[in-house]
Design a protein around this motif. Sequence first.
Motif, PDB file in Angstrom:
ATOM      1  N   LEU A 358     -57.414  25.310   2.413  1.00 42.75           N
ATOM      2  CA  LEU A 358     -56.625  24.587   2.552  1.00 42.75           C
ATOM      3  C   LEU A 358     -56.042  24.323   0.733  1.00 42.75           C
ATOM      4  CD1 LEU A 358     -59.840  21.714   3.465  1.00 42.75           C
ATOM      5  CD2 LEU A 358     -56.976  22.422   4.870  1.00 42.75           C
ATOM      6  N   GLU A 359     -54.297  24.386   1.015  1.00 40.08           N
ATOM      7  CA  GLU A 359     -53.889  24.740  -0.360  1.00 40.08           C
ATOM      8  C   GLU A 359     -53.857  23.378  -1.451  1.00 40.08           C
ATOM      9  OE1 GLU A 359     -49.527  26.280  -2.126  1.00 40.08           O
ATOM     10  OE2 GLU A 359     -50.136  26.529  -0.200  1.00 40.08           O
ATOM     11  N   LEU A 360     -54.471  23.647  -2.035  1.00 39.03           N
ATOM     12  CA  LEU A 360     -54.302  22.207  -3.167  1.00 39.03           C
ATOM     13  C   LEU A 360     -53.243  22.064  -4.024  1.00 39.03           C
ATOM     14  CD1 LEU A 360     -58.211  20.753  -3.008  1.00 39.03           C
ATOM     15  CD2 LEU A 360     -56.483  20.018  -1.599  1.00 39.03           C
ATOM     16  N   ARG A 361     -52.898  21.182  -4.948  1.00 37.58           N
ATOM     17  CA  ARG A 361     -52.113  21.209  -5.385  1.00 37.58           C
ATOM     18  C   ARG A 361     -51.717  19.871  -6.644  1.00 37.58           C
ATOM     19  NH1 ARG A 361     -46.709  21.521  -1.679  1.00 37.58           N
ATOM     20  NH2 ARG A 361     -47.401  24.181  -1.109  1.00 37.58           N
ATOM     21  N   PRO A 362     -52.151  20.131  -8.149  1.00 40.30           N
ATOM     22  CA  PRO A 362     -53.040  18.872  -9.255  1.00 40.30           C
ATOM     23  C   PRO A 362     -51.523  18.489  -8.874  1.00 40.30           C
ATOM     24  CG  PRO A 362     -51.701  20.875  -9.799  1.00 40.30           C
ATOM     25  CD  PRO A 362     -51.682  21.481  -8.563  1.00 40.30           C
ATOM     26  N   ASP A 363     -50.907  18.063  -8.546  1.00 48.02           N
ATOM     27  CA  ASP A 363     -49.671  16.754  -8.570  1.00 48.02           C
ATOM     28  C   ASP A 363     -49.273  15.816  -7.521  1.00 48.02           C
ATOM     29  OD1 ASP A 363     -48.540  18.909  -7.071  1.00 48.02           O
ATOM     30  OD2 ASP A 363     -46.284  18.519  -8.153  1.00 48.02           O
ATOM     31  N   GLU A 364     -50.527  16.171  -6.455  1.00 50.11           N
ATOM     32  CA  GLU A 364     -50.527  15.280  -5.319  1.00 50.11           C
ATOM     33  C   GLU A 364     -51.555  14.668  -4.761  1.00 50.11           C
ATOM     34  OE1 GLU A 364     -47.869  19.421  -1.995  1.00 50.11           O
ATOM     35  OE2 GLU A 364     -50.113  19.118  -2.206  1.00 50.11           O
ATOM     36  N   ALA A 365     -51.074  13.538  -4.574  1.00 57.43           N
ATOM     37  CA  ALA A 365     -51.917  12.844  -4.331  1.00 57.43           C
ATOM     38  C   ALA A 365     -52.723  13.030  -2.252  1.00 57.43           C
ATOM     39  CB  ALA A 365     -52.065  11.268  -3.920  1.00 57.43           C
ATOM     40  N   VAL A 366     -53.900  13.466  -2.242  1.00 52.07           N
ATOM     41  CA  VAL A 366     -54.754  13.458  -1.309  1.00 52.07           C
ATOM     42  C   VAL A 366     -54.811  12.361  -0.384  1.00 52.07           C
ATOM     43  CG1 VAL A 366     -56.130  15.461  -0.100  1.00 52.07           C
ATOM     44  CG2 VAL A 366     -55.057  16.002  -2.054  1.00 52.07           C
ATOM     45  N   ALA A 367     -54.582  12.427   1.364  1.00 51.74           N
ATOM     46  CA  ALA A 367     -55.547  11.556   2.151  1.00 51.74           C
ATOM     47  C   ALA A 367     -56.167  12.440   2.709  1.00 51.74           C
ATOM     48  CB  ALA A 367     -54.009  10.733   2.638  1.00 51.74           C
ATOM     49  N   VAL A 368     -57.102  12.712   3.649  1.00 44.81           N
ATOM     50  CA  VAL A 368     -57.887  12.858   5.060  1.00 44.81           C
ATOM     51  C   VAL A 368     -57.966  11.990   5.850  1.00 44.81           C
ATOM     52  CG1 VAL A 368     -60.020  13.651   5.562  1.00 44.81           C
ATOM     53  CG2 VAL A 368     -58.687  14.236   3.190  1.00 44.81           C
ATOM     54  N   ASN A 369     -57.693  12.470   7.241  1.00 44.70           N
ATOM     55  CA  ASN A 369     -57.474  11.962   8.661  1.00 44.70           C
ATOM     56  C   ASN A 369     -57.874  12.609   9.410  1.00 44.70           C
ATOM     57  OD1 ASN A 369     -55.800   9.440  10.502  1.00 44.70           O
ATOM     58  ND2 ASN A 369     -55.421  11.773  10.845  1.00 44.70           N
ATOM     59  N   PHE A 370     -59.554  11.616   9.776  1.00 44.40           N
ATOM     60  CA  PHE A 370     -59.749  12.231  10.702  1.00 44.40           C
ATOM     61  C   PHE A 370     -59.721  11.013  12.082  1.00 44.40           C
ATOM     62  CE2 PHE A 370     -62.834  13.741   7.181  1.00 44.40           C
ATOM     63  CZ  PHE A 370     -62.541  14.752   7.917  1.00 44.40           C
TER      64      PHE A 370
END
Length: 537
Positions: A358-370
């Motif tokens: 999973l590529e993460l970028r510091p300027d992005e807000a993350v949402a996880v969906n299950f």
Amino acid sequence: MQTSQKHGTSYGSARFYVEPVQNVESYCLPSSENLDNYSSSDNSSRATYPSVQTLEHSCTLESSSTSQNYPFTATFSPNSSPVSKSYVSRPQHSLEIINGSPENDSCLTHDLDDLRHKIRELETALLGPDADMLDMYDAIIPEESDSFFLQTEKWKQITEMISRGDLKEMLYTCANAMAGNDMETTEWLMSELRKMVSISGNPIQRLGAYMLEALVAKMASSGSTIYKALKCKEPTGNELLSYMHVLYEICPYFKFGYMSANGAIAEAMKHESRVHIIDFQIGQGSQWVSLIQALANRPGGSPKIRITGVDDSVSAYARGGGLDIVGKRLSTLAQSCNVPFEFEAVRVSASEVQLKDLELRPDEAVAVNFAIMLHHMPDETVNSQNHRDRLLRLAKNLSPKVVTLVEQEFNTNHVPFLPRFTETLNYYLAIFESLDVVLPREHKERINVEQHCLAREVVNLVACEGVERVERHELLNKWRVRFTMAGFTPYPLSSFVNSSIKNLLESYKGHYTLEERDGALYLGWMNQVLVASCAWR
């Protein structure tokens, strides 16, 4: 000489004959004690045979000879136990057990065990070596009689149940017989059920057809070849996709889950300019169509959206191709809505995903969906790695602003076969009833949806065990425990989302219910809750 008459006593398949004693002398007894009748009783057993006279609280041996009569009497207490260990020989030639010590010097004291031994010798002399066998059958016959009557009553009840035509009761009784390894009853009920189920009948008849197939597969231990137990053929990728689309359109279950999850994401990201959504089972990507459209109309303009989609073999098969198909579809939609968009594909199943994928970028807000996928992950009872809790810890390490959970609300994970069968029967009966309101019973699309989208789940739930059973649902209370242990706290859904879902349900026919409880939403059909949705942070 008068011919002796045999007295026959039958026990099951064995028959024993006892002849009345005509000449006791032939048994080498003292000539003064010719006996005709006998009854025996001691502390541990009681046996009675033909030509026996039983007196209250006593056993009396009398001579059949007319020339002499020497009564031989042994007196017993009401509980058939001797009242004393002392015996007195009296002039009238009787032996009486009395309380206390001998009455006079002529008393003969004997050990009680010796008396029992002597009486047993008399019994053997009179009745022969089969006496012990008769005692044995006296003990066994009551148990066999009870078993016979219980079996007869069981067949009577099943026959009455069949005559009533109660399919739900018959299905449960069949599963119960299978759980008890009663194959005779199981096969009998299966033969009767085959006459009553139909894929074009009423809801219980249609579901019953698939539940019956599941029981047959269970009995055959089909295991990894479970899908072969279904009578329907495997659809092609395009066909399965169309069936899933029909189910998505005619039932609100998926839309309810997607709408509630998207509402929570939109609420959490309302001030963010860059949004990264990680979907651990993206499927067809249908969930994100409405979210992209909603964010395009957000005041102040749309954020830049990046979606990472995790693949799975079922979705790939249904799509007729890999994740590129989903990426192109969503990219085309975003372009039409003037939304900046990127799509990343993770081409492994959810149980294999690692943080490095999973590529993460510091300027992005993350949402996880299950969304309706965590119940497919094995936990500690199936796999030592416990992918169910591992994915939650992985999500926590992503530092998400919101995590959404949508799951079917019923309990099949750690449940033994019979209660799991009952849970499955009740749950899917509600779904089949809801379908009955929308499409006619002979409608080909309805039959295809039930066969290819629902029956496969039913068969897996009923017929498979261990790693082969991938349908392992848990109630929301259990999911709460798992999320809390992973370090999450509840994120209550907004009232705007709730009202939007209520408006959605009004567009569907039938008896759907919506309940908000403890920060979560529950969608049901009549009294059966079907889907639960909640969010975490």
